[in-house]
Design an enzyme around this catalytic site. Structure first.
Site, PDB file in Angstrom:
ATOM      1  N   ASP A   1       0.741  -1.149  -0.024  1.00  9.26           N
ATOM      2  CA  ASP A   1      -0.093  -0.053  -0.135  1.00  9.26           C
ATOM      3  C   ASP A   1       1.043   1.234   0.138  1.00  9.26           C
ATOM      4  O   ASP A   1       2.152   0.958   0.116  1.00  9.26           O
ATOM      5  CB  ASP A   1      -0.864  -0.041   1.500  1.00  9.26           C
ATOM      6  CG  ASP A   1      -1.967   1.146   1.621  1.00  9.26           C
ATOM      7  OD1 ASP A   1      -2.402   1.611   0.305  1.00  9.26           O
ATOM      8  OD2 ASP A   1      -2.314   1.248   2.534  1.00  9.26           O
TER       9      ASP A   1
ATOM     10  N   GLU B   1       2.280   5.109  -4.049  1.00  9.00           N
ATOM     11  CA  GLU B   1       2.223   6.164  -4.976  1.00  9.00           C
ATOM     12  C   GLU B   1       3.731   6.683  -5.445  1.00  9.00           C
ATOM     13  O   GLU B   1       4.095   7.088  -6.530  1.00  9.00           O
ATOM     14  CB  GLU B   1       1.097   7.008  -4.947  1.00  9.00           C
ATOM     15  CG  GLU B   1      -0.203   6.187  -4.898  1.00  9.00           C
ATOM     16  CD  GLU B   1      -0.329   5.194  -3.801  1.00  9.00           C
ATOM     17  OE1 GLU B   1       0.014   5.686  -2.937  1.00  9.00           O
ATOM     18  OE2 GLU B   1      -1.154   4.427  -3.948  1.00  9.00           O
TER      19      GLU B   1
ATOM     20  N   ASP C   1      -8.956   3.523  -2.023  1.00  7.31           N
ATOM     21  CA  ASP C   1     -10.078   4.225  -0.985  1.00  7.31           C
ATOM     22  C   ASP C   1     -11.504   4.680  -1.613  1.00  7.31           C
ATOM     23  O   ASP C   1     -11.622   5.743  -1.526  1.00  7.31           O
ATOM     24  CB  ASP C   1      -9.277   5.058  -0.078  1.00  7.31           C
ATOM     25  CG  ASP C   1      -8.166   4.451   0.745  1.00  7.31           C
ATOM     26  OD1 ASP C   1      -8.190   3.228   0.896  1.00  7.31           O
ATOM     27  OD2 ASP C   1      -7.564   5.387   1.209  1.00  7.31           O
TER      28      ASP C   1
HETATM   29  O1  MIG Z   1      -3.433   6.075   5.016  1.00  2.11           O
HETATM   30  O2  MIG Z   1      -3.337   0.699   5.917  1.00  2.11           O
HETATM   31  O3  MIG Z   1      -5.735   2.419   0.728  1.00  2.11           O
HETATM   32  O4  MIG Z   1      -6.619  -0.106   2.084  1.00  2.11           O
HETATM   33  O5  MIG Z   1      -6.647   0.086   4.921  1.00  2.11           O
HETATM   34  C1  MIG Z   1      -4.213   4.828   4.797  1.00  2.11           C
HETATM   35  C2  MIG Z   1      -4.470   1.696   6.204  1.00  2.11           C
HETATM   36  C3  MIG Z   1      -3.487   3.668   4.334  1.00  2.11           C
HETATM   37  C4  MIG Z   1      -4.812   2.929   2.692  1.00  2.11           C
HETATM   38  C5  MIG Z   1      -5.264   1.928   2.037  1.00  2.11           C
HETATM   39  C6  MIG Z   1      -6.437   0.981   2.857  1.00  2.11           C
HETATM   40  C7  MIG Z   1      -5.834   0.544   4.151  1.00  2.11           C
HETATM   41  C8  MIG Z   1      -5.058   1.890   4.714  1.00  2.11           C
HETATM   42  N1  MIG Z   1      -4.155   2.670   4.050  1.00  2.11           N
END
Ligand code: MIG
Length: 818
Positions: free
Chosen positions: A429, A432, A505
């Protein structure tokens, strides 16, 4: 050339007579620097042949036209005559593409580069480039010669390409854009962004897939603009008759991909950028996720509930809270005192455990990952050599430079402990990359870029891809050649070789269910077939109806996972009360029945490069109206669905492509090539099976491989004409399929004059445990009486619903019902 006299005059003018002596110090002949403006290619002056390419020049700039195959031609522009390194993260390194033949023909006004299928025409007087077939038909042409503008702040050029847009042309592709399927009339940019709670039409989002398809009813072609900088696309938005793409840096380099069908274009795009490997079977089951399930007791409770309620589930996810202070590759021992034991217990109950890993590494001198990264100089640095530091979940962090092969190698080894603990899959995650406050890295951050070097402007859009690539490579080694399961939020073209993706999200609204429907179809057309949404919506609160309708769509999403943000109410399939639970259960069970079919469409994707989700435009582009349809889609070749995406909807108009279609939840058969009004009670959805299909079905299991299959059930649907179906089976775990350890059954169903025949061809070295098929027949004409299998007559049986079936040996060759 600077004009010295003028320069002197200028100095005198602004500095006064007395400073003339100092003229050589005022070495800044401002007036003579050419203004920064757009430069266009002028006329073709000459050309040379270099291997599979021709290089044309206007005297200074050069254009390379390289032939990759009969249908794939790449164009590159070097404004000053020097091409950049020929390097790509998107294109496979083991390309096996060759044209069958090619030649150059010189006409009075143009050069024609010809392959067996494609003609690329380079107009001499204006350098316009166009593409067409070999019979003289033009499919795509320049509206202006390629052009560029110097980028004084960063070096290099802004590079531009402008093509004609035909009045009836529709545009598809570009990955995860949250807009209508047809991109016409819109402008987009690609800059991977953490876009929590994004909206319809918001742009850019998490992924960069600079590939689009232009389609008219007769022809489709693709353009893959392989440029990792921030790129832009304008589809007849600014000018109704023009489509442009451009970039803030790098090379103007694009692949033209010939059709004539959209399906051809997509397959050829996959030839360049690869497909997803066969996922482990469990990865296509139902997955339950949450930010976050902790502590251990909570994880166990959720798992137990699934088994108690007999709702199938294959995987449970641990989001960031399992870590010690969000330090990657550690456990919070207060919440998870014995992770190995917990994971083993879950595994014994049929659950795989998937954990989150982010790129940000906490700046903490006592933390081994930070120490190793620091010691080996694996973290990204700023232009002036400071470390790139920013805040993410762990607090102040540094970030590995995944564009360095050494760093990728190292990162891959970090998973050792988690793999030893029994973790089965990894979720990447925030890649980006996302940084709190400022969004992402500043532009001056430097990257290795596999030895080619570049600033963050160049590496930003591939950062996440290279992260998940290293995760994939690492897991593959650590799991001893078992197929890894990885999922990533950020991606660049080609990421499908390393990972599945989700759309980030989203929000628990009906609008977002629709956005997800559009995004998954688009991702699938853009090479990223293994994709899913957060079922139910990440943020916000769905009601039972929205949750359930989304679950229904989830059955037909290549990746099926419920996920939600931490501040929302419970989101398990039973959280909305018994009525909704029953429907959710029914649909999750449907997913498990369809698993052998779904596994087969993953195989078709992997081996034959067919996208998993297929919008109607892709199935029938020859009907102009179909280019605008966006709610129905093919789930593989034989199933068509149209999810219900409105509250309180009791019926829905569904277009069915040519052929006959069996409604999955009833008896009715519909004629294709037209629209039908379909009832949509809450516990059903418009799902249709194409007449002539052979659909394999597993009994409902609580998780993959829970039970052995004694006899494989195949559902066969009568449908006029000749139809191909495939069933792919392997042991579901390793890469042995690369050595042909699989079994691919090809069924040819022929239906004519009330006679149905099925022929079978088998390929591959895998031998399943079962010996027989149970063949169930649907829609048999009343006249059908006797069954002959390889010469023997076989007796009919009937199940509780009266459906006729027979048992046959799995090696049967030919069966006739007349
Ligand atoms: O700043 O890890 O898109 O699926 O649950 C949020 C916590 C960070 C974003 C992800 C989401 C995940 C969440 N993450």
């Amino acid at each position: 050339m600077p004009d010295l006299e003028k320069k002197e005059e200028f100095a005198v003018d602004i500095l006064g007579e007395e400073s003339l002596d100092n003229i050589h110090h005022v070495n800044n002949p401002v007036l003579d620097v050419p203004a920064i403006e757009k430069n266009y290619l002028s006329q073709v002056r000459s050309y040379s042949k270099e291997g599979n390419a021709y290089v044309f020049t206007d005297g200074k700039a050069k254009v390379e036209v390289r032939i990759f195959s009969d249908e794939i031609i790449r164009v590159r522009l070097a404004p000053q005559g020097t091409f950049l390194d020929d390097f790509s993260y998107a294109v496979k390194t083991d390309l096996h593409l060759h044209p069958t033949s090619f030649s150059l023909e010189e006409l009075e006004d143009a050069y024609l580069v010809k392959t067996a299928a494609t003609t690329c025409r380079i107009q001499k007087d204006n350098f316009f480039i166009s593409f067409g077939d070999t019979k003289g038909k033009t499919i795509n042409r320049d509206h202006a010669p390629m052009h560029w503008e110097e980028s004084p702040d960063f070096g290099g050029y802004y590079v531009y390409c402008t093509k004609e847009a035909q009045s009836d042309e529709a545009f598809f592709g570009l990955g995860d854009k949250s807009t209508n399927l047809n991109l016409r009339g819109r402008r987009f940019s690609n800059w991977n962004s953490d876009t929590y709670g994004f909206g319809f039409n918001q742009d850019p989002l998490y992924k960069t897939i600079p590939f689009y398809i232009g389609v008219t009813d007769s022809d489709a072609y693709g353009i893959f603009f392989d440029n990792t900088f921030k790129t832009f696309f304008d589809f007849a938005a600014e000018q109704n008759n023009q489509t442009s793409f451009w970039s803030e840096g790098g090379e103007l380099q694009y692949y033209y991909i010939q059709g004539p069908l959209m399906m051809d274009v997509i397959k050829r795009y996959h030839e360049l950028t690869g497909t997803h490997y066969m996922p482990p079977l469990w990865a296509i089951g139902y997955h339950q996720c949450r930010w976050s399930y902790y502590p251990e007791a909570n994880v166990r409770e959720v798992a137990e509930q699934f088994r108690k309620r007999s709702i199938p589930c294959d995987a449970i996810y641990l989001d960031i809270d399992y870590m010690d202070g969000y330090r990657c590759f550690t456990w919070n021992k207060r919440y998870f005192p014995d992770p190995k034991k917990m994971i083993a217990d879950l595994a014994a109950d049929g659950f795989k455990t998937v954990v989150m890993i982010d790129p940000g590494i906490k700046v903490d001198e006592d933390y081994w990952v930070f120490q190793e990264g620091k010691e080996n100089k694996y973290f990204c640095r700023r232009g002036d050599d400071y470390f790139m530091e920013g805040y993410v979940w762990p607090g102040r962090c540094q970030f590995p430079d995944y564009t360095n092969p050494k760093v990728r190698e190292w990162w891959g080894t970090l998973y050792e402990g988690l793999v030893e603990d029994g973790v089965a899959g990894v979720w990447n995650d925030m890649n980006e990359p996302a940084v709190f406050g400022r969004g992402t890295f500043p532009d001056d951050v430097r990257h290795h870029f596999d030895g080619i070097r570049g600033s963050h402007r160049k590496a930003h859009n591939v950062y996440g891809m290279q992260m998940v690539r290293s995760t994939y490579d690492g897991l593959k080694k650590l799991q001893k050649n078992k197929r890894p399961f990885t999922i990533t939020r950020a991606a660049y073209a080609g990421t499908q070789r390393y990972s599945s993706v989700w759309t980030g999200d989203n929000i628990a609204t009906w609008e977002h269910l629709r956005i997800g429907l559009l995004q998954l179809q688009r991702l699938s057309m853009s090479g990223l077939s293994f994709c899913g949404t957060d079922i139910g919506g990440f943020t916000g609160e769905p009601d039972g109806e929205l949750y359930t309708r989304w679950m229904q769509f989830g059955v037909f999403s290549p990746f099926m996972r419920v996920h939600s943000a931490g501040d929302t109410r419970d989101r398990e399939p039973w959280s909305f009360g018994p009525e909704w639970e029953a429907i959710c259960k029914k649909f999750i069970e449907l997913r498990y029945k369809l698993l052998p079919y779904i596994y087969t469409i993953f195989w078709r994707q992997h081996k034959y490069r067919e996208p998993i989700l297929r919008p109607i435009s892709l199935l029938e582009q020859h009907k102009p109206k179909n280019l605008l349809r966006e709610e129905e889609f093919g789930f593989g070749d034989q199933i068509l669905v149209s999810p219900v995406i409105n509250p309180g909807q009791t019926s829905k108009v569904v277009y069915l492509p040519e052929g006959s279609w069996y409604y999955y939840f009833g008896e009715k058969v519909f004629e294709g090539g037209q629209e039908h009004l379909i009832d949509t009670p809450l516990d059903e959805m418009p799902v249709f099976v194409k007449g002539g299909s052979v659909i394999p079905e597993y009994p409902v299991m609580q998780y993959t491989f829970e039970k052995n299959i004694d006899a494989l059930k195949l559902n066969i649907y009568y449908g006029e004409g000749t139809h191909d179906s495939y069933v792919y089976i392997d042991h579901g775990e390793t890469f042995a399929y690369e050595q042909s350890v699989y079994n691919e059954k090809h069924f040819i169903v022929e239906c004519q004059n009330n006679v149905l025949s099925v022929r079978q061809h088998i390929e591959g070295l895998y031998n399943e445990r079962f010996d027989t098929y149970k063949l169930y027949f649907f829609g048999l004409p009343a006249e059908s009486k006797s069954v002959h299998v390889d010469g023997d007559t076989v007796a009919w049986s009937y199940d509780e619903e009266g459906t006729p079936y027979i048992s046959v040996e799995k090696e049967f060759r030919k069966l006739i019902i007349d």
